[in-house]
Design a protein around this motif. Structure first.
Motif, PDB file in Angstrom:
ATOM      1  N   PRO A  77     -11.439 -40.268  22.256  1.00  7.97           N
ATOM      2  CA  PRO A  77     -11.120 -38.869  22.574  1.00  7.97           C
ATOM      3  C   PRO A  77      -9.846 -38.442  21.858  1.00  7.97           C
ATOM      4  CG  PRO A  77     -10.625 -40.304  24.436  1.00  7.97           C
ATOM      5  CD  PRO A  77     -11.366 -41.141  23.438  1.00  7.97           C
ATOM      6  N   VAL A  78      -9.708 -37.146  21.623  1.00  3.55           N
ATOM      7  CA  VAL A  78      -8.588 -36.631  20.828  1.00  3.55           C
ATOM      8  C   VAL A  78      -7.737 -35.656  21.634  1.00  3.55           C
ATOM      9  CG1 VAL A  78      -7.960 -35.261  18.800  1.00  3.55           C
ATOM     10  CG2 VAL A  78      -9.815 -36.905  18.656  1.00  3.55           C
ATOM     11  N   LEU A  79      -6.441 -35.774  21.445  1.00  3.71           N
ATOM     12  CA  LEU A  79      -5.467 -34.853  22.034  1.00  3.71           C
ATOM     13  C   LEU A  79      -4.539 -34.394  20.914  1.00  3.71           C
ATOM     14  CD1 LEU A  79      -3.778 -33.580  24.373  1.00  3.71           C
ATOM     15  CD2 LEU A  79      -2.649 -35.797  24.605  1.00  3.71           C
ATOM     16  N   TYR A  80      -4.413 -33.077  20.748  1.00  4.73           N
ATOM     17  CA  TYR A  80      -3.549 -32.538  19.703  1.00  4.73           C
ATOM     18  C   TYR A  80      -2.190 -32.151  20.282  1.00  4.73           C
ATOM     19  CZ  TYR A  80      -7.489 -32.290  16.474  1.00  4.73           C
ATOM     20  OH  TYR A  80      -8.536 -32.613  15.651  1.00  4.73           O
ATOM     21  N   VAL A  81      -1.134 -32.431  19.521  1.00  2.00           N
ATOM     22  CA  VAL A  81       0.227 -32.089  19.937  1.00  2.00           C
ATOM     23  C   VAL A  81       0.868 -31.213  18.870  1.00  2.00           C
ATOM     24  CG1 VAL A  81       2.504 -32.961  20.565  1.00  2.00           C
ATOM     25  CG2 VAL A  81       0.458 -34.266  21.185  1.00  2.00           C
ATOM     26  N   ALA A  82       1.340 -30.036  19.291  1.00  4.71           N
ATOM     27  CA  ALA A  82       2.051 -29.132  18.380  1.00  4.71           C
ATOM     28  C   ALA A  82       3.542 -29.253  18.676  1.00  4.71           C
ATOM     29  CB  ALA A  82       1.582 -27.697  18.587  1.00  4.71           C
ATOM     30  N   ASN A  83       4.280 -29.794  17.730  1.00  5.88           N
ATOM     31  CA  ASN A  83       5.721 -30.005  17.902  1.00  5.88           C
ATOM     32  C   ASN A  83       6.486 -28.916  17.155  1.00  5.88           C
ATOM     33  OD1 ASN A  83       8.274 -30.994  18.304  1.00  5.88           O
ATOM     34  ND2 ASN A  83       8.073 -32.698  16.876  1.00  5.88           N
ATOM     35  N   ILE A  84       7.095 -28.007  17.904  1.00  5.98           N
ATOM     36  CA  ILE A  84       7.833 -26.904  17.291  1.00  5.98           C
ATOM     37  C   ILE A  84       9.232 -26.818  17.907  1.00  5.98           C
ATOM     38  CG2 ILE A  84       5.741 -25.581  16.801  1.00  5.98           C
ATOM     39  CD1 ILE A  84       6.329 -23.861  19.233  1.00  5.98           C
ATOM     40  N   SER A  85      10.057 -25.938  17.373  1.00  7.74           N
ATOM     41  CA  SER A  85      11.398 -25.756  17.928  1.00  7.74           C
ATOM     42  C   SER A  85      11.351 -24.722  19.043  1.00  7.74           C
ATOM     43  CB  SER A  85      12.376 -25.296  16.841  1.00  7.74           C
ATOM     44  OG  SER A  85      12.138 -23.941  16.505  1.00  7.74           O
ATOM     45  N   GLU A  86      12.397 -24.728  19.867  1.00  9.89           N
ATOM     46  CA  GLU A  86      12.445 -23.775  20.979  1.00  9.89           C
ATOM     47  C   GLU A  86      12.587 -22.330  20.499  1.00  9.89           C
ATOM     48  OE1 GLU A  86      16.644 -25.228  20.207  1.00  9.89           O
ATOM     49  OE2 GLU A  86      14.603 -26.027  20.203  1.00  9.89           O
ATOM     50  N   LYS A  87      12.926 -22.145  19.219  1.00  9.34           N
ATOM     51  CA  LYS A  87      13.084 -20.793  18.673  1.00  9.34           C
ATOM     52  C   LYS A  87      11.741 -20.105  18.441  1.00  9.34           C
ATOM     53  CE  LYS A  87      17.407 -22.000  16.333  1.00  9.34           C
ATOM     54  NZ  LYS A  87      18.091 -22.134  15.018  1.00  9.34           N
ATOM     55  N   LYS A  88      10.688 -20.903  18.294  1.00 12.94           N
ATOM     56  CA  LYS A  88       9.331 -20.379  18.096  1.00 12.94           C
ATOM     57  C   LYS A  88       9.282 -19.358  16.951  1.00 12.94           C
ATOM     58  CE  LYS A  88       7.963 -20.856  22.949  1.00 12.94           C
ATOM     59  NZ  LYS A  88       7.420 -20.158  24.139  1.00 12.94           N
ATOM     60  N   THR A  89       9.644 -19.788  15.764  1.00 16.00           N
ATOM     61  CA  THR A  89       9.627 -18.892  14.612  1.00 16.00           C
ATOM     62  C   THR A  89       8.189 -18.497  14.284  1.00 16.00           C
ATOM     63  OG1 THR A  89       9.424 -20.695  13.016  1.00 16.00           O
ATOM     64  CG2 THR A  89      11.661 -20.065  13.681  1.00 16.00           C
ATOM     65  N   LEU A  90       8.040 -17.435  13.491  1.00 11.49           N
ATOM     66  CA  LEU A  90       6.707 -16.956  13.117  1.00 11.49           C
ATOM     67  C   LEU A  90       5.918 -18.042  12.390  1.00 11.49           C
ATOM     68  CD1 LEU A  90       7.487 -13.312  11.910  1.00 11.49           C
ATOM     69  CD2 LEU A  90       6.296 -14.006  14.002  1.00 11.49           C
ATOM     70  N   ALA A 149      -1.698 -34.679  30.247  1.00 12.22           N
ATOM     71  CA  ALA A 149      -2.868 -34.335  29.435  1.00 12.22           C
ATOM     72  C   ALA A 149      -3.609 -35.596  28.999  1.00 12.22           C
ATOM     73  CB  ALA A 149      -2.441 -33.527  28.211  1.00 12.22           C
ATOM     74  N   GLY A 150      -2.848 -36.636  28.644  1.00 17.75           N
ATOM     75  CA  GLY A 150      -3.454 -37.905  28.254  1.00 17.75           C
ATOM     76  C   GLY A 150      -4.226 -38.542  29.398  1.00 17.75           C
ATOM     77  N   TYR A 151      -3.658 -38.481  30.595  1.00 22.64           N
ATOM     78  CA  TYR A 151      -4.337 -39.019  31.777  1.00 22.64           C
ATOM     79  C   TYR A 151      -5.648 -38.283  32.039  1.00 22.64           C
ATOM     80  CZ  TYR A 151      -1.247 -42.514  33.865  1.00 22.64           C
ATOM     81  OH  TYR A 151      -0.565 -43.674  34.130  1.00 22.64           O
ATOM     82  N   ARG A 152      -5.605 -36.948  31.954  1.00 19.56           N
ATOM     83  CA  ARG A 152      -6.830 -36.165  32.195  1.00 19.56           C
ATOM     84  C   ARG A 152      -7.892 -36.490  31.154  1.00 19.56           C
ATOM     85  NH1 ARG A 152      -3.024 -32.062  33.280  1.00 19.56           N
ATOM     86  NH2 ARG A 152      -3.255 -31.245  31.159  1.00 19.56           N
ATOM     87  N   LEU A 153      -7.464 -36.594  29.911  1.00 12.50           N
ATOM     88  CA  LEU A 153      -8.399 -36.863  28.818  1.00 12.50           C
ATOM     89  C   LEU A 153      -9.084 -38.216  28.987  1.00 12.50           C
ATOM     90  CD1 LEU A 153      -9.469 -35.885  26.030  1.00 12.50           C
ATOM     91  CD2 LEU A 153      -7.576 -37.150  24.992  1.00 12.50           C
ATOM     92  N   LEU A 154      -8.315 -39.214  29.411  1.00 11.75           N
ATOM     93  CA  LEU A 154      -8.840 -40.572  29.559  1.00 11.75           C
ATOM     94  C   LEU A 154      -9.367 -40.855  30.962  1.00 11.75           C
ATOM     95  CD1 LEU A 154      -6.028 -42.455  27.599  1.00 11.75           C
ATOM     96  CD2 LEU A 154      -8.293 -41.813  26.763  1.00 11.75           C
ATOM     97  N   VAL A 173      -8.979 -46.259  35.951  1.00 16.62           N
ATOM     98  CA  VAL A 173      -9.900 -45.187  35.572  1.00 16.62           C
ATOM     99  C   VAL A 173     -10.498 -44.562  36.828  1.00 16.62           C
ATOM    100  CG1 VAL A 173     -12.029 -44.644  34.309  1.00 16.62           C
ATOM    101  CG2 VAL A 173     -10.443 -46.360  33.414  1.00 16.62           C
ATOM    102  N   GLU A 174     -10.751 -43.262  36.788  1.00 22.47           N
ATOM    103  CA  GLU A 174     -11.412 -42.587  37.908  1.00 22.47           C
ATOM    104  C   GLU A 174     -12.697 -43.328  38.272  1.00 22.47           C
ATOM    105  OE1 GLU A 174     -12.245 -38.576  36.898  1.00 22.47           O
ATOM    106  OE2 GLU A 174     -10.152 -37.953  36.840  1.00 22.47           O
ATOM    107  N   GLY A 175     -12.958 -43.445  39.564  1.00 26.82           N
ATOM    108  CA  GLY A 175     -14.171 -44.118  40.009  1.00 26.82           C
ATOM    109  C   GLY A 175     -13.985 -45.598  40.289  1.00 26.82           C
ATOM    110  N   THR A 176     -12.768 -46.110  40.064  1.00 29.15           N
ATOM    111  CA  THR A 176     -12.498 -47.528  40.319  1.00 29.15           C
ATOM    112  C   THR A 176     -12.531 -47.819  41.814  1.00 29.15           C
ATOM    113  OG1 THR A 176     -11.111 -47.751  38.349  1.00 29.15           O
ATOM    114  CG2 THR A 176     -10.788 -49.376  40.081  1.00 29.15           C
ATOM    115  N   LYS A 177     -13.236 -48.881  42.193  1.00 28.10           N
ATOM    116  CA  LYS A 177     -13.318 -49.251  43.604  1.00 28.10           C
ATOM    117  C   LYS A 177     -12.159 -50.180  43.975  1.00 28.10           C
ATOM    118  CE  LYS A 177     -18.274 -48.506  44.148  1.00 28.10           C
ATOM    119  NZ  LYS A 177     -19.572 -49.078  44.588  1.00 28.10           N
ATOM    120  N   ALA A 178     -11.913 -50.276  45.271  1.00 24.64           N
ATOM    121  CA  ALA A 178     -10.751 -51.005  45.783  1.00 24.64           C
ATOM    122  C   ALA A 178     -10.623 -52.440  45.248  1.00 24.64           C
ATOM    123  CB  ALA A 178     -10.768 -50.997  47.306  1.00 24.64           C
ATOM    124  N   PRO A 179     -11.696 -53.259  45.257  1.00 21.49           N
ATOM    125  CA  PRO A 179     -11.545 -54.629  44.746  1.00 21.49           C
ATOM    126  C   PRO A 179     -11.110 -54.679  43.280  1.00 21.49           C
ATOM    127  CG  PRO A 179     -13.558 -54.428  46.031  1.00 21.49           C
ATOM    128  CD  PRO A 179     -13.042 -53.035  45.827  1.00 21.49           C
TER     129      PRO A 179
END
Length: 240
Positions: A77-90, A149-154, A173-179
């Protein structure tokens, strides 16, 4: 992004081609059990040659399991990350929009982080971090958003155990049983599993302690079929 995706496709194509050559030799020698795998491999090879990642071809669980041993990069599965500055230039916003468009085409999630801010946050104390985030109108850090986001994706969740007043977190992983969850801590706990004493984290916080929670009847005794939930605090009972 296109260059990286192309390189990943080519890497998987090389793996698939080698496997096809090997399987074709085996089928010619009469090893009929490999014919189904060969058909699937050729389907993936065709897709990769047309720029289609393996995750879009292997849409069913059976196909993913059959070829898991090949560890195809484009099957992940893929997760994209956009790394920008807090100034958010055009220019930065333009790049971010491109990332979002690519992600939307794949149905993949996107997380935006402000790299410089993240570096500054790491140097602050907890209270200062909260004030810093509020100043920029952020509810959480980019790193926290990325982890979530990574947890939700996986499809990952977290459960907790308490040992000698120490709260420890475990990921399953979701669905894991107690044992199975017990086995994450130690294989002997899974083998000798008797029961799981479970309380949700929010109930534990409201009670203030395990002892008070037990008095209030907030701790449930669960058996082998119990499916672990995100935020569970579990005490496993087992025989050695």
């Amino acid at each position: 992004i296109e260059i990286v995706n192309t390189e990943l496709l080519l890497a998987d194509l090389e793996i698939i081609s080698r496997r096809i050559n090997k399987i074709e030799k085996l089928t010619r020698l009469g090893e009929a059990q490999y014919r189904e795998e060969l058909e699937l491999l050729k389907q993936i090879e065709s897709g990769l040659n047309n720029g289609i990642p393996a995750r879009k071809i292997l849409s069913d669980e059976r196909g993913l399991k059959e070829l898991k041993h090949l560890q195809l990069i484009t099957s992940k599965p893929v997760l994209y990350v956009a790394n920008i500055s807090e100034k958010k230039t055009l220019q930065e916003e333009s790049y971010r929009e491109k990332v979002i468009r690519v992600a939307n085409q794949e149905g993949a999630p996107v997380v935006t982080i402000f790299g410089k801010l993240e570096a500054e946050l790491e140097e602050l104390e907890e209270e200062e971090r909260k004030e810093f985030l509020q100043e920029y109108g952020l509810k959480q850090s980019g790193l926290e958003a990325l982890v979530e986001a990574g947890y939700r994706l996986l499809r990952l969740i977290t459960f907790y155990t308490v040992v000698s007043k120490e709260l420890r977190a475990w990921t399953v992983v979701e669905g894991t049983k107690a044992p199975e969850a017990a086995g994450i801590i130690h294989s002997d706990m899974e083998k000798g599993f008797i029961k799981a004493e479970v309380i949700h984290y929010q109930d534990f916080i409201a009670a203030g302690s395990i002892a008070v929670a037990r008095e209030r009847g907030l701790i449930n005794s669960e058996g082998r079929d119990y499916v672990v939930q995100d935020g569970d605090i579990i005490t496993f009972r087992f025989n050695l």
